[in-house]
Motif scaffolding. Structure first.
Motif, PDB file in Angstrom:
ATOM      1  N   TYR A 276      23.283  46.528  30.695  1.00  0.00           N
ATOM      2  CA  TYR A 276      23.921  45.226  30.919  1.00  0.00           C
ATOM      3  C   TYR A 276      25.191  45.299  31.770  1.00  0.00           C
ATOM      4  O   TYR A 276      25.280  44.669  32.826  1.00  0.00           O
ATOM      5  N   GLY A 277      26.195  46.021  31.286  1.00  0.00           N
ATOM      6  CA  GLY A 277      27.470  46.047  31.988  1.00  0.00           C
ATOM      7  C   GLY A 277      27.344  46.623  33.394  1.00  0.00           C
ATOM      8  O   GLY A 277      27.919  46.100  34.351  1.00  0.00           O
ATOM      9  N   HIS A 278      26.618  47.709  33.521  1.00  0.00           N
ATOM     10  CA  HIS A 278      26.410  48.373  34.805  1.00  0.00           C
ATOM     11  C   HIS A 278      25.686  47.437  35.766  1.00  0.00           C
ATOM     12  O   HIS A 278      26.063  47.289  36.934  1.00  0.00           O
ATOM     13  N   PHE A 279      24.642  46.784  35.276  1.00  0.00           N
ATOM     14  CA  PHE A 279      23.830  45.911  36.114  1.00  0.00           C
ATOM     15  C   PHE A 279      24.609  44.663  36.527  1.00  0.00           C
ATOM     16  O   PHE A 279      24.538  44.227  37.677  1.00  0.00           O
ATOM     17  N   ARG A 280      25.344  44.088  35.589  1.00  0.00           N
ATOM     18  CA  ARG A 280      26.133  42.887  35.901  1.00  0.00           C
ATOM     19  C   ARG A 280      27.148  43.175  37.001  1.00  0.00           C
ATOM     20  O   ARG A 280      27.334  42.366  37.931  1.00  0.00           O
ATOM     21  N   LYS A 281      27.800  44.316  36.921  1.00  0.00           N
ATOM     22  CA  LYS A 281      28.786  44.705  37.931  1.00  0.00           C
ATOM     23  C   LYS A 281      28.123  44.891  39.288  1.00  0.00           C
ATOM     24  O   LYS A 281      28.628  44.416  40.323  1.00  0.00           O
ATOM     25  N   ALA A 282      26.974  45.569  39.314  1.00  0.00           N
ATOM     26  CA  ALA A 282      26.267  45.800  40.575  1.00  0.00           C
ATOM     27  C   ALA A 282      25.745  44.492  41.163  1.00  0.00           C
ATOM     28  O   ALA A 282      25.795  44.278  42.383  1.00  0.00           O
ATOM     29  N   GLN A 312      23.474  36.784  29.847  1.00  0.00           N
ATOM     30  CA  GLN A 312      24.031  35.666  29.082  1.00  0.00           C
ATOM     31  C   GLN A 312      24.897  36.141  27.910  1.00  0.00           C
ATOM     32  O   GLN A 312      25.053  35.429  26.927  1.00  0.00           O
ATOM     33  N   ARG A 313      25.474  37.332  28.005  1.00  0.00           N
ATOM     34  CA  ARG A 313      26.332  37.826  26.920  1.00  0.00           C
ATOM     35  C   ARG A 313      27.618  37.006  26.852  1.00  0.00           C
ATOM     36  O   ARG A 313      28.257  36.741  27.867  1.00  0.00           O
ATOM     37  N   GLY A 318      26.689  36.534  33.481  1.00  0.00           N
ATOM     38  CA  GLY A 318      26.465  36.714  34.902  1.00  0.00           C
ATOM     39  C   GLY A 318      26.302  35.372  35.582  1.00  0.00           C
ATOM     40  O   GLY A 318      26.661  34.328  35.034  1.00  0.00           O
ATOM     41  N   LEU A 319      25.750  35.394  36.777  1.00  0.00           N
ATOM     42  CA  LEU A 319      25.522  34.159  37.529  1.00  0.00           C
ATOM     43  C   LEU A 319      24.518  33.289  36.784  1.00  0.00           C
ATOM     44  O   LEU A 319      23.431  33.755  36.433  1.00  0.00           O
ATOM     45  N   PRO A 320      24.844  32.005  36.514  1.00  0.00           N
ATOM     46  CA  PRO A 320      23.874  31.123  35.848  1.00  0.00           C
ATOM     47  C   PRO A 320      22.708  30.836  36.798  1.00  0.00           C
ATOM     48  O   PRO A 320      22.896  30.207  37.838  1.00  0.00           O
TER      49      PRO A 320
END
Length: 470
Positions: A276-282, A312-313, A318-320
């Protein structure tokens, strides 16, 4: 404001400005302040005021989540989102929201919770209404429909599984790392005594518990093979979290629970491959360029789109976006929307939406600015995909996936760079489906709207053979 904690966010403001390629004067203009005031903010000489906090959160909702803050500020943001609902006629001033969050936090939290409950209740009512509109009746949902609705009402995010997947990948590949296929195979071998055999096979994936062998058909694309391995890693290592979630769902039948269990294992596989965190940042760094993300995480285009729809955490959204998959017959087989964009639960989607054109033109990304009957505009992309059967006597599977966001987030969506998002004439008017679309002048209709009376003239014929009664 009493003992309110002052927020200094100079570094975050400077990073935001540089990432957007803005000069101080440009950002100052957007925030309605002077460049000298912005300079003081960036050097932490002055704190953010409640009104500035509201402006930054409104203009840069994704970046705002990374700004320093306390529980009161997060509560203010949630409260601001709730009172921005169109059901409220007049806007609430930012200072009023900030005071409520600080001076009446219990009331503010309860209001946010009630608003969330209202949205979920409205979604359930819409599901029942649409079912009744096609001569169905409450309680007649098929097991797979029940599972689909469960994911929709869960906002397509499963916190227990997502966090467990992050911990698992940190143990397998280290913190802030993308797991390699070999690392996943090594985990199965070392932790579960399971050997992965990739060779020609009749099934895409099968497991022989007696021999401790996971067999994966080598005829699949590399991204699919990698996903099959991740699925088994998730199903074996995160099995307790998956079963607990499925049991807590309280679905009506055992078949539905089994289908949900498989769906959760697939969800967990995506969370393993794209933590999650890694992917959201990328995703934010790449401006949600699906091809770049897929290459970075060694995943397929569809897998990457699906993962983008799960960001959706709470506090780290992330982007809606909305996401769906449509087959050649127009059936929507996957769908989720974190926006106001809605999908038809029964019948086909709007024929003017580019997803249908994309299904006939594989391996090409189409971009469209679409406007729904409520006046909301979306930047939408669609790509046709083909899954080969590997055999001459079986037809390949052809379908399209679509992804999109509201036009106000266009700066975060790389695909918006190729279209005009400003012109009043640039948007294609689309609806949810012909049965419920109110557009009376559409010449692409398959059916008249179910809530309007039509008029037929024996001696007059337009593009469609009827007109809406005025």
């Amino acid at each position: 404001m009493g003992n309110r904690q002052r927020i200094f966010a100079g570094q975050q403001l400077r990073i935001l400005r540089e990432r957007r390629g803005l000069k101080q004067a440009d950002l100052a203009q957007q925030l309605a302040i002077s460049p000298s005031y912005l300079s003081q903010l960036e050097h932490d000489d002055r704190p953010l005021t409640p009104r500035l906090i509201e402006r930054v959160a409104r203009l840069f909702p994704l970046e705002w989540q990374d700004f320093p803050g306390e529980d009161t500020e997060q509560l203010s943001l949630l409260l601001r989102e709730a009172v921005a609902d169109p059901i409220f006629d007049t806007p609430t001033p930012p200072d009023t929201i900030a005071r409520l969050a600080e001076q009446q936090p219990a009331f503010a939290r309860r209001f946010v919770e009630l608003h969330g409950a209202l949205r979920r209740a409205n979604q359930r009512l819409e599901m029942v209404d649409e079912a009744l509109a096609v001569d169905s009746h409450e309680g007649a949902r098929l097991p797979w429909e029940e599972v689909r609705d469960w994911f929709h009402l869960s906002n397509n995010y499963v916190d227990l599984i997502d966090r467990a997947a992050e911990q698992l990948i940190a143990a397998i590949a280290g913190q802030d790392a993308v797991p390699t296929t070999e690392a996943l195979r090594a985990h199965l071998r070392q932790e579960h005594a399971i050997t992965v055999d990739i060779s020609p096979a009749d099934a895409l994936r099968s497991f022989d518990a007696g021999e401790g062998v996971l067999r994966i058909d080598s005829g699949q694309p590399a991204a699919s093979i990698r996903f099959q391995i991740a699925y088994h890693v998730a199903a074996t290592t995160l099995g307790d979290a998956i079963r607990d979630t499925a049991d807590a769902a309280r679905l009506r039948s055992e078949v539905a629970r089994e289908l949900l269990t498989i769906g959760l294992a697939n969800y967990a596989a995506g969370a393993v491959l794209m933590p999650y965190g890694h992917f959201r940042k990328a995703a934010r760094a790449f401006r949600h360029d699906v091809d770049r993300l897929a290459l970075h995480y060694q995943t397929s285009f569809e897998q990457t789109c699906h993962r983008l729809s799960t960001m959706q955490r709470e506090g780290e959204r992330g982007l809606p976006i909305f996401f769906c998959r449509v087959d050649m017959a127009g059936n929507i087989t996957k769908r989720h929307s974190a926006t106001r964009f809605q999908f038809a639960r029964f019948g086909g989607a709007c024929p003017l939406w580019i997803v249908h054109e994309a299904a006939a033109i594989p391996d090409r990304i189409l971009v469209q600015l679409a406007e729904t009957p409520d006046g909301q505009r979306y930047v939408s992309i669609a790509k046709g995909l083909v899954k080969a059967s590997g055999r001459f006597d079986r037809n390949p599977r052809r379908y399209a996936v679509a992804l999109g966001c509201e036009v106000r987030h266009a700066s975060e969506f790389v695909y918006a760079d190729s279209i005009d998002t400003v012109s009043a004439q640039a948007a294609t008017p689309i609806g949810v489906s012909c049965r419920i679309c109110p557009r009376a002048d559409c010449d692409q209709r398959a059916y008249p709207p179910s809530d309007q009376t039509i008029a037929v003239d024996l001696f007059r014929r337009g593009v469609v053979p009827y007109e809406m009664s005025r």
